[in-house]
Design an enzyme around this catalytic site. Sequence first.
Site, mmCIF file in Angstrom:
data_model
loop_
_atom_site.group_PDB
_atom_site.id
_atom_site.type_symbol
_atom_site.label_atom_id
_atom_site.label_comp_id
_atom_site.label_asym_id
_atom_site.label_seq_id
_atom_site.Cartn_x
_atom_site.Cartn_y
_atom_site.Cartn_z
ATOM 1 N N LYS A 12 0.827 -1.204 0.000
ATOM 2 C CA LYS A 12 0.000 0.000 0.000
ATOM 3 C C LYS A 12 0.859 1.251 0.000
ATOM 4 O O LYS A 12 2.055 1.228 0.328
ATOM 5 C CB LYS A 12 -0.915 0.019 1.226
ATOM 6 C CG LYS A 12 -0.199 0.275 2.571
ATOM 7 C CD LYS A 12 -0.138 1.743 2.911
ATOM 8 C CE LYS A 12 0.570 2.116 4.182
ATOM 9 N NZ LYS A 12 1.988 1.793 4.287
ATOM 10 N N SER A 144 8.258 -11.962 -2.281
ATOM 11 C CA SER A 144 7.632 -10.647 -2.337
ATOM 12 C C SER A 144 8.272 -9.796 -3.416
ATOM 13 O O SER A 144 9.485 -9.851 -3.626
ATOM 14 C CB SER A 144 7.748 -9.936 -0.982
ATOM 15 O OG SER A 144 7.078 -8.689 -1.013
ATOM 16 N N GLY A 153 4.077 -1.280 3.359
ATOM 17 C CA GLY A 153 3.197 -2.286 3.945
ATOM 18 C C GLY A 153 3.588 -3.715 3.639
ATOM 19 O O GLY A 153 2.724 -4.598 3.568
ATOM 20 N N SER A 155 5.136 -5.972 5.505
ATOM 21 C CA SER A 155 4.835 -6.925 6.585
ATOM 22 C C SER A 155 3.340 -7.215 6.654
ATOM 23 O O SER A 155 2.933 -8.362 6.890
ATOM 24 C CB SER A 155 5.341 -6.393 7.928
ATOM 25 O OG SER A 155 4.625 -5.234 8.316
ATOM 26 N N ASP A 211 -2.625 -0.774 7.368
ATOM 27 C CA ASP A 211 -1.914 -1.506 6.316
ATOM 28 C C ASP A 211 -2.576 -2.840 6.015
ATOM 29 O O ASP A 211 -2.809 -3.195 4.853
ATOM 30 C CB ASP A 211 -0.453 -1.739 6.716
ATOM 31 C CG ASP A 211 0.390 -0.478 6.623
ATOM 32 O OD1 ASP A 211 -0.196 0.609 6.459
ATOM 33 O OD2 ASP A 211 1.626 -0.575 6.727
#
Length: 447
Positions: A12, A144, A153, A155, A211
Amino acid sequence: MAPAFMVSAPGKVIVFGEHAVVYGKPAMAATISLRSYLHVTTLSKSHRTVSLRFPDIDLDHTWDIETLPWDVFSAPSKKKYYYDRVTSLDQELVDAIKPHLSVVSPNASPDARKVHHASAFAFLYLYLSLGSPKSSACIYTLRSTLPVGAGLGSSASICVCLSTALLLQIRTLAGPHADQPSDESEVQLERINRWAFVGEMCIHGNPSGVDNTVSAGGKAVVYKREVSGRPPTVTPLRAFPELPLLLVNSRHPRSTGTQVAKVGALKEAHPTVTNQLLDAIHEVTDSAYKLLTSPDYNKDDPASLQYLGELIQINHGLLTSLGVSHPRLERIRELVDYAGIGWTKLTGAGGGGCAITILKPEADVEKVKGLMDQLDAEGFERFETTLGGDGVGVLWPAVLQNGTDEEGGEEIDQEKFLNAPDTAAIEDLVGVGVQEKRDGWKFWRPT
Protein backbone atom coordinates in the site's frame (compact mmCIF):
# COMPACT_ATOMS: atom_id res chain seq x y z
CA MET A 1 -2.93 -34.76 0.23
CA ALA A 2 -4.38 -31.33 -0.43
CA PRO A 3 -3.08 -29.71 -3.62
CA ALA A 4 -0.50 -26.95 -3.45
CA PHE A 5 -2.14 -23.53 -3.45
CA MET A 6 -1.11 -19.87 -3.38
CA VAL A 7 -2.25 -16.67 -1.70
CA SER A 8 -1.27 -13.15 -2.69
CA ALA A 9 -1.83 -9.75 -1.05
CA PRO A 10 -0.78 -6.23 -2.09
CA GLY A 11 1.30 -3.51 -0.51
CA LYS A 12 0.00 0.00 0.00
CA VAL A 13 0.85 3.69 -0.19
CA ILE A 14 -0.57 6.66 1.67
CA VAL A 15 -2.23 8.82 -0.99
CA PHE A 16 -3.38 11.69 1.21
CA GLY A 17 -3.10 12.72 4.85
CA GLU A 18 0.37 11.77 6.16
CA HIS A 19 1.29 13.33 9.52
CA ALA A 20 -2.14 14.94 9.90
CA VAL A 21 -3.36 11.43 10.73
CA VAL A 22 -1.19 11.49 13.87
CA TYR A 23 -3.39 14.31 15.17
CA GLY A 24 -6.74 12.59 14.60
CA LYS A 25 -7.35 13.69 11.03
CA PRO A 26 -8.17 11.20 8.26
CA ALA A 27 -5.68 9.68 5.84
CA MET A 28 -6.35 7.81 2.60
CA ALA A 29 -4.38 4.67 1.75
CA ALA A 30 -4.61 2.58 -1.43
CA THR A 31 -3.18 -0.70 -2.66
CA ILE A 32 -0.35 -0.99 -5.14
CA SER A 33 0.17 -3.91 -7.48
CA LEU A 34 3.48 -4.90 -5.89
CA ARG A 35 2.55 -7.94 -3.83
CA SER A 36 3.61 -10.76 -1.54
CA TYR A 37 3.04 -14.35 -2.63
CA LEU A 38 2.69 -17.39 -0.35
CA HIS A 39 2.97 -20.92 -1.75
CA VAL A 40 1.65 -23.71 0.50
CA THR A 41 2.77 -27.29 -0.05
CA THR A 42 1.17 -30.11 1.97
CA LEU A 43 3.49 -33.02 2.77
CA SER A 44 2.62 -36.70 3.13
CA LYS A 45 1.29 -38.06 6.43
CA SER A 46 4.70 -39.55 7.22
CA HIS A 47 6.06 -36.03 7.75
CA ARG A 48 5.39 -34.17 11.02
CA THR A 49 7.16 -30.90 10.36
CA VAL A 50 6.21 -27.36 9.41
CA SER A 51 8.65 -25.17 7.47
CA LEU A 52 8.82 -21.43 6.80
CA ARG A 53 10.90 -20.45 3.79
CA PHE A 54 11.44 -16.82 2.88
CA PRO A 55 14.39 -16.79 0.45
CA ASP A 56 14.20 -13.03 -0.16
CA ILE A 57 15.50 -12.50 3.39
CA ASP A 58 17.44 -15.81 3.60
CA LEU A 59 15.06 -17.32 6.16
CA ASP A 60 14.61 -21.10 6.11
CA HIS A 61 13.55 -22.95 9.24
CA THR A 62 11.70 -26.17 10.08
CA TRP A 63 9.93 -27.03 13.34
CA ASP A 64 8.75 -30.40 14.62
CA ILE A 65 4.96 -30.04 14.90
CA GLU A 66 4.74 -32.31 17.94
CA THR A 67 7.17 -30.20 20.00
CA LEU A 68 5.36 -26.87 19.51
CA PRO A 69 3.53 -25.48 22.60
CA TRP A 70 0.03 -26.67 21.67
CA ASP A 71 -0.86 -27.29 25.31
CA VAL A 72 -0.50 -23.61 26.17
CA PHE A 73 -2.39 -22.35 23.11
CA SER A 74 -5.23 -24.87 23.54
CA ALA A 75 -5.77 -24.28 27.27
CA PRO A 76 -9.45 -23.33 27.89
CA SER A 77 -8.52 -19.86 29.10
CA LYS A 78 -6.26 -19.23 26.10
CA LYS A 79 -7.90 -20.93 23.13
CA LYS A 80 -8.97 -18.57 20.35
CA TYR A 81 -11.30 -19.37 17.49
CA TYR A 82 -11.24 -18.23 13.89
CA TYR A 83 -14.11 -15.78 14.50
CA ASP A 84 -12.53 -14.15 17.59
CA ARG A 85 -11.24 -10.57 17.62
CA VAL A 86 -7.78 -10.46 19.20
CA THR A 87 -6.68 -6.95 20.15
CA SER A 88 -3.56 -7.75 22.15
CA LEU A 89 -0.95 -10.48 22.39
CA ASP A 90 -1.12 -12.87 25.34
CA GLN A 91 2.21 -12.70 27.17
CA GLU A 92 1.98 -16.33 28.29
CA LEU A 93 1.59 -17.41 24.66
CA VAL A 94 4.46 -15.14 23.64
CA ASP A 95 6.68 -16.70 26.30
CA ALA A 96 5.74 -20.20 25.13
CA ILE A 97 6.88 -19.34 21.59
CA LYS A 98 10.23 -17.81 22.58
CA PRO A 99 12.20 -21.10 22.86
CA HIS A 100 11.07 -21.98 19.34
CA LEU A 101 12.30 -18.61 18.05
CA SER A 102 15.70 -18.83 19.71
CA VAL A 103 16.73 -21.66 17.36
CA VAL A 104 15.91 -19.67 14.21
CA SER A 105 18.93 -18.45 12.18
CA PRO A 106 21.47 -18.78 15.03
CA ASN A 107 24.40 -17.88 12.75
CA ALA A 108 22.82 -14.87 11.02
CA SER A 109 23.92 -11.31 11.71
CA PRO A 110 22.08 -9.49 14.53
CA ASP A 111 20.12 -7.34 12.06
CA ALA A 112 19.13 -10.33 9.89
CA ARG A 113 18.24 -12.38 12.95
CA LYS A 114 15.93 -9.63 14.19
CA VAL A 115 14.02 -9.68 10.90
CA HIS A 116 13.92 -13.49 10.84
CA HIS A 117 12.62 -13.69 14.40
CA ALA A 118 9.88 -11.13 13.70
CA SER A 119 8.70 -13.13 10.67
CA ALA A 120 8.89 -16.45 12.52
CA PHE A 121 7.09 -14.99 15.55
CA ALA A 122 4.14 -13.79 13.44
CA PHE A 123 3.97 -17.13 11.65
CA LEU A 124 4.10 -19.27 14.81
CA TYR A 125 1.59 -17.16 16.73
CA LEU A 126 -0.93 -17.46 13.87
CA TYR A 127 -0.12 -21.12 13.18
CA LEU A 128 -0.56 -22.14 16.82
CA SER A 129 -3.68 -20.00 17.28
CA LEU A 130 -5.49 -21.33 14.21
CA GLY A 131 -4.03 -24.83 13.83
CA SER A 132 -3.89 -27.93 16.01
CA PRO A 133 -1.45 -30.76 16.79
CA LYS A 134 -3.20 -32.68 14.01
CA SER A 135 -2.40 -30.04 11.38
CA SER A 136 -0.88 -31.44 8.21
CA ALA A 137 2.85 -31.12 7.65
CA CYS A 138 3.40 -28.19 5.33
CA ILE A 139 5.97 -25.93 3.73
CA TYR A 140 5.05 -22.24 3.60
CA THR A 141 7.18 -20.41 1.02
CA LEU A 142 7.06 -16.62 0.84
CA ARG A 143 8.24 -14.38 -1.96
CA SER A 144 7.63 -10.65 -2.34
CA THR A 145 7.96 -8.02 -5.04
CA LEU A 146 7.70 -5.32 -2.36
CA PRO A 147 10.86 -3.63 -1.07
CA VAL A 148 11.20 -4.23 2.67
CA GLY A 149 11.34 -1.25 5.04
CA ALA A 150 10.20 1.32 2.46
CA GLY A 151 6.86 2.16 4.08
CA LEU A 152 4.89 0.12 1.54
CA GLY A 153 3.20 -2.29 3.94
CA SER A 154 5.32 -5.34 3.15
CA SER A 155 4.83 -6.92 6.59
CA ALA A 156 1.06 -6.42 6.48
CA SER A 157 0.96 -7.98 3.02
CA ILE A 158 2.76 -11.04 4.37
CA CYS A 159 0.49 -11.26 7.42
CA VAL A 160 -2.60 -11.13 5.19
CA CYS A 161 -1.15 -14.01 3.14
CA LEU A 162 -0.43 -16.10 6.24
CA SER A 163 -3.82 -15.39 7.80
CA THR A 164 -5.66 -16.30 4.60
CA ALA A 165 -3.70 -19.51 4.02
CA LEU A 166 -4.20 -20.78 7.58
CA LEU A 167 -7.92 -19.95 7.57
CA LEU A 168 -8.30 -21.73 4.23
CA GLN A 169 -6.55 -24.79 5.63
CA ILE A 170 -8.97 -25.05 8.55
CA ARG A 171 -11.85 -24.50 6.10
CA THR A 172 -13.31 -21.41 7.69
CA LEU A 173 -13.39 -19.21 4.58
CA ALA A 174 -16.05 -19.22 1.88
CA GLY A 175 -14.94 -18.42 -1.64
CA PRO A 176 -13.69 -16.41 -3.22
CA HIS A 177 -15.80 -16.88 -6.33
CA ALA A 178 -17.27 -14.68 -9.02
CA ASP A 179 -20.90 -14.89 -7.84
CA GLN A 180 -20.18 -14.41 -4.14
CA PRO A 181 -22.60 -11.95 -2.47
CA SER A 182 -20.98 -8.72 -1.34
CA ASP A 183 -21.95 -9.14 2.32
CA GLU A 184 -20.42 -12.63 2.36
CA SER A 185 -17.17 -11.27 0.91
CA GLU A 186 -17.15 -8.64 3.65
CA VAL A 187 -17.42 -11.33 6.34
CA GLN A 188 -14.53 -13.33 4.87
CA LEU A 189 -12.30 -10.28 4.55
CA GLU A 190 -13.04 -9.20 8.11
CA ARG A 191 -12.04 -12.67 9.32
CA ILE A 192 -8.78 -12.52 7.35
CA ASN A 193 -8.08 -8.98 8.50
CA ARG A 194 -8.55 -9.75 12.20
CA TRP A 195 -5.85 -12.40 12.14
CA ALA A 196 -3.57 -10.41 9.86
CA PHE A 197 -3.69 -7.67 12.51
CA VAL A 198 -2.51 -10.22 15.10
CA GLY A 199 0.49 -10.95 12.86
CA GLU A 200 1.17 -7.23 12.59
CA MET A 201 1.12 -6.94 16.40
CA CYS A 202 3.79 -9.65 16.53
CA ILE A 203 6.01 -7.67 14.16
CA HIS A 204 5.30 -4.05 15.15
CA GLY A 205 3.89 -4.16 18.67
CA ASN A 206 1.25 -1.45 18.26
CA PRO A 207 0.28 -1.20 14.59
CA SER A 208 -2.44 1.15 13.37
CA GLY A 209 -4.26 -1.58 11.45
CA VAL A 210 -4.55 0.46 8.26
CA ASP A 211 -1.91 -1.51 6.32
CA ASN A 212 -3.49 -4.93 6.82
CA THR A 213 -6.99 -3.52 6.23
CA VAL A 214 -6.22 -2.08 2.82
CA SER A 215 -4.08 -5.09 1.87
CA ALA A 216 -6.89 -7.52 2.65
CA GLY A 217 -9.81 -5.57 1.19
CA GLY A 218 -8.10 -3.90 -1.77
CA LYS A 219 -8.85 -0.59 -3.51
CA ALA A 220 -8.53 2.12 -0.82
CA VAL A 221 -9.60 3.10 2.68
CA VAL A 222 -9.97 6.28 4.69
CA TYR A 223 -8.45 5.78 8.12
CA LYS A 224 -8.98 7.97 11.18
CA ARG A 225 -7.50 7.50 14.64
CA GLU A 226 -10.00 8.01 17.44
CA VAL A 227 -9.42 9.52 20.86
CA SER A 228 -9.87 7.91 24.28
CA GLY A 229 -8.52 4.55 23.19
CA ARG A 230 -11.44 3.74 20.88
CA PRO A 231 -10.63 1.67 17.79
CA PRO A 232 -9.84 3.59 14.59
CA THR A 233 -12.50 4.35 12.01
CA VAL A 234 -11.80 2.64 8.67
CA THR A 235 -14.04 3.47 5.70
CA PRO A 236 -13.60 1.41 2.51
CA LEU A 237 -13.47 3.32 -0.79
CA ARG A 238 -14.76 0.81 -3.34
CA ALA A 239 -15.01 3.49 -6.04
CA PHE A 240 -11.29 4.24 -5.96
CA PRO A 241 -10.04 3.97 -9.56
CA GLU A 242 -7.20 1.76 -10.76
CA LEU A 243 -4.55 4.20 -11.95
CA PRO A 244 -1.11 3.77 -13.50
CA LEU A 245 1.44 4.71 -10.86
CA LEU A 246 5.15 5.38 -10.86
CA LEU A 247 6.63 4.50 -7.49
CA VAL A 248 10.18 5.71 -6.88
CA ASN A 249 12.31 4.73 -3.91
CA SER A 250 14.71 7.52 -2.97
CA ARG A 251 16.99 4.87 -1.42
CA HIS A 252 17.50 7.26 1.48
CA PRO A 253 16.79 5.57 4.84
CA ARG A 254 13.80 6.96 6.66
CA SER A 255 12.64 6.93 10.27
CA THR A 256 8.94 7.40 10.92
CA GLY A 257 9.59 8.28 14.57
CA THR A 258 12.10 10.99 13.64
CA GLN A 259 9.75 12.65 11.16
CA VAL A 260 6.76 12.49 13.50
CA ALA A 261 8.88 14.06 16.25
CA LYS A 262 10.00 16.79 13.83
CA VAL A 263 6.39 17.78 13.11
CA GLY A 264 5.62 17.62 16.84
CA ALA A 265 8.47 20.02 17.59
CA LEU A 266 7.30 22.37 14.82
CA LYS A 267 3.78 22.28 16.23
CA GLU A 268 5.09 23.20 19.67
CA ALA A 269 7.25 26.05 18.36
CA HIS A 270 4.72 27.42 15.82
CA PRO A 271 1.31 26.05 16.87
CA THR A 272 -0.90 28.37 14.83
CA VAL A 273 0.92 27.93 11.51
CA THR A 274 1.47 24.20 11.98
CA ASN A 275 -2.16 23.57 12.91
CA GLN A 276 -3.24 25.46 9.79
CA LEU A 277 -0.99 23.23 7.65
CA LEU A 278 -2.42 20.10 9.30
CA ASP A 279 -5.95 21.43 8.78
CA ALA A 280 -5.13 22.10 5.13
CA ILE A 281 -3.92 18.49 4.70
CA HIS A 282 -7.23 17.41 6.23
CA GLU A 283 -9.08 19.52 3.65
CA VAL A 284 -7.10 17.88 0.84
CA THR A 285 -8.03 14.39 2.06
CA ASP A 286 -11.64 15.44 2.52
CA SER A 287 -11.79 16.92 -0.98
CA ALA A 288 -10.52 13.66 -2.48
CA TYR A 289 -13.03 11.67 -0.42
CA LYS A 290 -15.95 13.86 -1.53
CA LEU A 291 -14.95 13.48 -5.17
CA LEU A 292 -14.61 9.69 -4.98
CA THR A 293 -17.92 9.22 -3.13
CA SER A 294 -19.95 11.67 -5.20
CA PRO A 295 -22.84 10.05 -7.10
CA ASP A 296 -21.64 11.97 -10.17
CA TYR A 297 -18.08 10.64 -9.95
CA ASN A 298 -16.84 9.12 -13.21
CA LYS A 299 -13.47 7.39 -13.03
CA ASP A 300 -12.99 7.85 -16.78
CA ASP A 301 -13.51 11.60 -16.66
CA PRO A 302 -10.19 13.41 -17.35
CA ALA A 303 -11.33 16.31 -15.17
CA SER A 304 -11.65 13.99 -12.16
CA LEU A 305 -8.13 12.68 -12.66
CA GLN A 306 -6.84 16.24 -13.04
CA TYR A 307 -8.56 17.16 -9.77
CA LEU A 308 -6.95 14.23 -7.92
CA GLY A 309 -3.58 15.07 -9.45
CA GLU A 310 -3.78 18.67 -8.27
CA LEU A 311 -4.64 17.47 -4.76
CA ILE A 312 -1.56 15.21 -4.89
CA GLN A 313 0.64 18.22 -5.65
CA ILE A 314 -0.99 20.37 -2.97
CA ASN A 315 -0.54 17.64 -0.36
CA HIS A 316 3.15 17.36 -1.22
CA GLY A 317 3.62 21.11 -0.87
CA LEU A 318 2.01 21.08 2.58
CA LEU A 319 4.19 18.17 3.71
CA THR A 320 7.26 20.02 2.46
CA SER A 321 6.19 23.02 4.54
CA LEU A 322 6.09 20.72 7.57
CA GLY A 323 9.75 19.89 6.91
CA VAL A 324 9.33 16.19 6.14
CA SER A 325 10.54 16.09 2.57
CA HIS A 326 14.16 15.41 1.55
CA PRO A 327 16.43 16.59 -1.30
CA ARG A 328 16.19 13.15 -2.92
CA LEU A 329 12.39 13.31 -2.84
CA GLU A 330 12.43 16.84 -4.19
CA ARG A 331 14.70 15.69 -7.01
CA ILE A 332 12.17 13.03 -7.99
CA ARG A 333 9.40 15.63 -8.02
CA GLU A 334 11.56 18.03 -10.00
CA LEU A 335 12.33 15.43 -12.68
CA VAL A 336 8.66 14.42 -13.03
CA ASP A 337 7.50 18.05 -13.17
CA TYR A 338 10.09 18.85 -15.82
CA ALA A 339 8.93 15.91 -17.94
CA GLY A 340 5.31 17.02 -17.40
CA ILE A 341 3.98 13.47 -17.23
CA GLY A 342 2.18 13.35 -13.88
CA TRP A 343 1.54 14.56 -10.35
CA THR A 344 4.01 13.68 -7.57
CA LYS A 345 4.14 13.60 -3.79
CA LEU A 346 6.10 11.86 -1.07
CA THR A 347 4.27 8.98 0.57
CA GLY A 348 4.51 7.89 4.18
CA ALA A 349 6.57 9.57 6.87
CA GLY A 350 8.96 11.35 4.49
CA GLY A 351 12.57 12.27 5.19
CA GLY A 352 13.46 9.64 2.58
CA GLY A 353 11.52 6.58 1.52
CA CYS A 354 9.31 6.74 -1.55
CA ALA A 355 7.50 9.16 -3.83
CA ILE A 356 4.43 8.35 -5.92
CA THR A 357 3.46 9.79 -9.29
CA ILE A 358 0.01 9.41 -10.80
CA LEU A 359 0.72 9.33 -14.52
CA LYS A 360 -1.21 11.41 -17.02
CA PRO A 361 -2.94 9.20 -19.61
CA GLU A 362 -1.69 11.43 -22.42
CA ALA A 363 1.94 11.39 -21.22
CA ASP A 364 4.42 11.49 -24.11
CA VAL A 365 6.09 8.08 -24.50
CA GLU A 366 9.51 9.55 -25.23
CA LYS A 367 9.33 11.84 -22.21
CA VAL A 368 8.37 8.90 -20.00
CA LYS A 369 11.32 6.90 -21.31
CA GLY A 370 13.64 9.85 -20.77
CA LEU A 371 12.43 10.21 -17.18
CA MET A 372 12.97 6.51 -16.48
CA ASP A 373 16.50 6.69 -17.87
CA GLN A 374 17.26 9.76 -15.73
CA LEU A 375 15.92 8.12 -12.57
CA ASP A 376 18.07 5.07 -13.27
CA ALA A 377 21.13 7.21 -13.93
CA GLU A 378 20.71 9.02 -10.61
CA GLY A 379 20.44 5.81 -8.61
CA PHE A 380 16.73 5.78 -7.80
CA GLU A 381 14.77 2.52 -7.61
CA ARG A 382 11.60 2.70 -9.66
CA PHE A 383 8.51 0.54 -10.02
CA GLU A 384 5.86 0.92 -12.69
CA THR A 385 2.79 -0.29 -10.85
CA THR A 386 -0.94 0.24 -10.44
CA LEU A 387 -2.78 2.10 -7.68
CA GLY A 388 -6.09 0.91 -6.25
CA GLY A 389 -6.25 -2.72 -7.37
CA ASP A 390 -7.48 -5.96 -5.82
CA GLY A 391 -6.80 -7.07 -2.28
CA VAL A 392 -6.07 -10.63 -1.18
CA GLY A 393 -6.36 -13.32 -3.84
CA VAL A 394 -6.25 -17.13 -3.93
CA LEU A 395 -4.96 -19.56 -6.55
CA TRP A 396 -6.35 -23.00 -5.67
CA PRO A 397 -4.85 -25.25 -6.93
CA ALA A 398 -1.55 -23.60 -7.87
CA VAL A 399 -2.08 -23.94 -11.61
CA LEU A 400 -2.05 -21.09 -14.14
CA GLN A 401 -2.63 -20.69 -17.84
CA ASN A 402 0.72 -19.02 -18.54
CA GLY A 403 0.71 -19.30 -22.29
CA THR A 404 2.31 -22.73 -22.08
CA ASP A 405 1.45 -25.96 -23.89
CA GLU A 406 1.21 -27.91 -20.66
CA GLU A 407 -2.07 -29.81 -20.52
CA GLY A 408 -4.39 -28.25 -17.94
CA GLY A 409 -2.06 -25.30 -17.44
CA GLU A 410 1.27 -24.74 -15.72
CA GLU A 411 1.60 -26.16 -12.23
CA ILE A 412 3.46 -23.79 -9.91
CA ASP A 413 5.38 -26.15 -7.68
CA GLN A 414 7.57 -25.13 -4.77
CA GLU A 415 10.83 -25.61 -6.65
CA LYS A 416 9.72 -23.47 -9.59
CA PHE A 417 8.52 -20.76 -7.19
CA LEU A 418 11.73 -20.84 -5.12
CA ASN A 419 13.93 -20.67 -8.20
CA ALA A 420 12.42 -17.47 -9.61
CA PRO A 421 15.59 -15.33 -9.44
CA ASP A 422 14.09 -11.86 -8.95
CA THR A 423 10.89 -9.86 -8.67
CA ALA A 424 10.43 -9.71 -12.45
CA ALA A 425 10.63 -13.50 -12.64
CA ILE A 426 8.09 -13.85 -9.82
CA GLU A 427 5.71 -11.55 -11.72
CA ASP A 428 6.26 -13.53 -14.93
CA LEU A 429 5.56 -16.79 -13.13
CA VAL A 430 2.60 -15.97 -10.88
CA GLY A 431 2.06 -12.20 -10.97
CA VAL A 432 -1.42 -10.77 -10.45
CA GLY A 433 -0.39 -7.14 -10.27
CA VAL A 434 0.98 -5.33 -13.28
CA GLN A 435 -0.06 -8.07 -15.67
CA GLU A 436 -3.62 -8.77 -16.74
CA LYS A 437 -5.61 -10.78 -14.21
CA ARG A 438 -4.75 -14.37 -15.01
CA ASP A 439 -7.22 -17.21 -15.26
CA GLY A 440 -7.12 -18.97 -11.91
CA TRP A 441 -6.60 -16.17 -9.37
CA LYS A 442 -9.80 -15.26 -7.53
CA PHE A 443 -10.53 -12.35 -5.19
CA TRP A 444 -13.08 -11.34 -2.56
CA ARG A 445 -14.62 -8.22 -4.10
CA PRO A 446 -17.28 -6.55 -1.94
CA THR A 447 -19.16 -3.72 -3.66
